[in-house]
Design an enzyme around this catalytic site. Structure first.
Site, mmCIF file in Angstrom:
data_model
loop_
_atom_site.group_PDB
_atom_site.id
_atom_site.type_symbol
_atom_site.label_atom_id
_atom_site.label_comp_id
_atom_site.label_asym_id
_atom_site.label_seq_id
_atom_site.Cartn_x
_atom_site.Cartn_y
_atom_site.Cartn_z
ATOM 1 N N HIS A 309 0.855 -1.187 0.000
ATOM 2 C CA HIS A 309 0.000 0.000 0.000
ATOM 3 C C HIS A 309 0.887 1.231 0.000
ATOM 4 O O HIS A 309 1.937 1.247 0.637
ATOM 5 C CB HIS A 309 -0.915 0.000 1.239
ATOM 6 C CG HIS A 309 -2.043 0.987 1.151
ATOM 7 N ND1 HIS A 309 -1.873 2.322 1.467
ATOM 8 C CD2 HIS A 309 -3.340 0.838 0.798
ATOM 9 C CE1 HIS A 309 -3.028 2.939 1.303
ATOM 10 N NE2 HIS A 309 -3.938 2.079 0.910
ATOM 11 N N ASP A 367 -7.894 -4.104 -0.544
ATOM 12 C CA ASP A 367 -8.447 -4.256 -1.892
ATOM 13 C C ASP A 367 -8.367 -5.698 -2.381
ATOM 14 O O ASP A 367 -9.216 -6.148 -3.152
ATOM 15 C CB ASP A 367 -7.714 -3.335 -2.867
ATOM 16 C CG ASP A 367 -7.869 -1.870 -2.495
ATOM 17 O OD1 ASP A 367 -9.015 -1.433 -2.361
ATOM 18 O OD2 ASP A 367 -6.850 -1.182 -2.335
#
Length: 433
Positions: A309, A367
């Protein structure tokens, strides 16, 4: 404990006098150098993407990427996702506190009774091609709400801002679900006030006039968590867009539509959709080794999507919650033996154990799991970012309202480092050959 600095000094390598600037401290996070007076000294800072610039004061969301922390109004995301529904979290973001029993009921009732769209909004939907992307439809319909609620052009009245927040939270799920229904040629399904926020959206997505549709409690809970985990994430691109548009005094519908447009960019809101495209490309468990090898090869353009991330340099705190939810959904739907989901779980196992990924802290992020969950629920890839926008509306509203209420708020006006031509004299057309 070392004393925090209260000022910073900029010195130059010529005879220019040093510039002293105050240092500001928040309750958590890094100190910031207040550079607002720099322009008076004939210099500005240069920070493409504003990656080292604090654009506002905010007490809504705090992120610590190194430690893997995400707080909303001081509450860790893990506690909120475990104990709250989405509207409680929306209330927290917008109003500053978790609701008590009376406040929760009042807030929920207000949302439930504003879910309908104006009947003439049908015409806005029907102006699109049937193959239009749901995000294109959402941007237009949310922006068009200003034409049906013109009183909200006055953003200075707190009561009108509160009503705008209620209307947006209530109507965006209807807009998102109808954007999907329109693209597949099915009739619009009207909201039902007896259902919860998550149940209502899933009902509008999947019900038809032909037969009853009963929402599974497990799937409704999973969808609530998806919404909670995506509700706000500090000053990201779309939130900064909402604030920048709002700084001009634009109506809230225009601001949220702008946020949706920013979120549509593949570098921002499309990560879970990209994860599933990657899984489709890999295709089979037997090919994981090949793709892991490619991911480690710096000369190969292939990247593992859904791992690592930009903000979190440790485990994404939302990922562990979504991982549990992922397995609950797969169990509920009997999909643990589905080839695609077996592939995803095998890839996850290798990535969290392989030294290459562990050393670089390339852990599965939220995600990765949310894409798997939404596919298992029957939500098509084209709707993933639309659902992200639905969730993030709560955070956008909170950030917009905070910005409007801030006495230090000014219309956004970034500066630039000009690298174009010096002054040139104009030449008539006949002299330019």
């Amino acid at each position: 404990m070392a004393t925090k600095p209260t000022k910073a000094t900029i010195t130059f390598d010529n005879d220019t006098a040093p510039i002293e600037l105050p240092v500001l401290s928040g309750t958590l996070g890094n100190d910031v150098i207040d550079i607002r007076t720099l322009g008076k000294h004939g210099v500005y800072t240069y920070d493409p993407g504003f990656l080292s610039t604090g654009s506002c004061r905010s007490d809504i969301t705090y992120i610590n990427g190194e430690e893997g922390l995400l707080y909303h109004r001081g509450y860790p995301i893990e506690q909120l996702a475990e104990n709250c529904n989405f509207l409680e979290v929306a209330h927290l973001l917008i109003k500053g506190e978790l609701p008590n029993t009376t406040e929760k009921q009042k807030f929920g009732n207000a949302i439930q009774h504003h879910t309908l769209l104006h009947d003439q909004m049908d015409n806005v939907f029907r102006g699109f091609r049937r193959d239009a992307h749901p995000m294109a439809v959402m941007i237009s319909v949310v922006g068009a709400m200003a034409a049906f609620h013109p009183e909200h052009t006055n953003v200075t009245e707190p009561d009108l801002r509160e009503l705008a927040a209620i209307r947006l939270l209530a109507k965006v799920p209807t807009i998102a679900a109808w954007s999907y229904k329109f693209t597949i040629g099915q009739p619009f399904i009207y909201p039902q006030n007896k259902l919860s926020y998550a149940e209502n959206f899933l009902h509008m997505m999947f019900a038809t006039p032909c037969e009853d549709y009963v929402v599974s409690p497990i799937l409704a809970k999973a969808f609530e968590r998806i919404l909670i985990l995506h509700a706000d994430h500090e000053q990201n691109a779309s939130t900064s867009t909402v604030r920048l548009v709002g700084s001009s005094g634009a109506n809230p519908f225009a601001c949220i539509a702008a946020g949706i447009a920013s979120l549509w960019g593949p570098a921002h809101g499309g990560a879970n959709e990209a994860t599933l495209k990657m899984l489709d490309e890999i295709g089979d468990v037997s090919r994981i080794g090949e793709y892991i090898k490619r991911a480690k090869d710096k000369t190969d353009s292939f990247r593992l999507m859904g791992f690592g991330h930009r903000v979190y340099r440790n485990m994404d705190p939302r990922a562990a919650i979504m991982r549990t939810t992922c397995h609950e959904v797969l169990n509920e739907l009997g999909l643990h033996d589905d080839p695609m989901f077996k592939l995803a779980m095998a890839l996850e196992k290798i990535a969290v154990e392989d030294e290459y990924f562990v050393k670089r802290k390339l852990y599965p992020n939220v995600d990765f799991y949310s894409g798997i969950v939404m596919r298992a629920m029957g939500i098509p890839n084209s709707m993933f970012t639309a659902i992200f926008a639905l969730a993030r509306t709560a955070g956008w509203i909170a950030q917009w309202d905070e910005m409007i209420s801030d006495p230090e708020q000014r219309i956004g006006r970034p500066r630039q480092l000009y690298t174009g031509n010096m002054k040139r004299e104009f030449l008539p057309l006949n002299q330019r050959d």
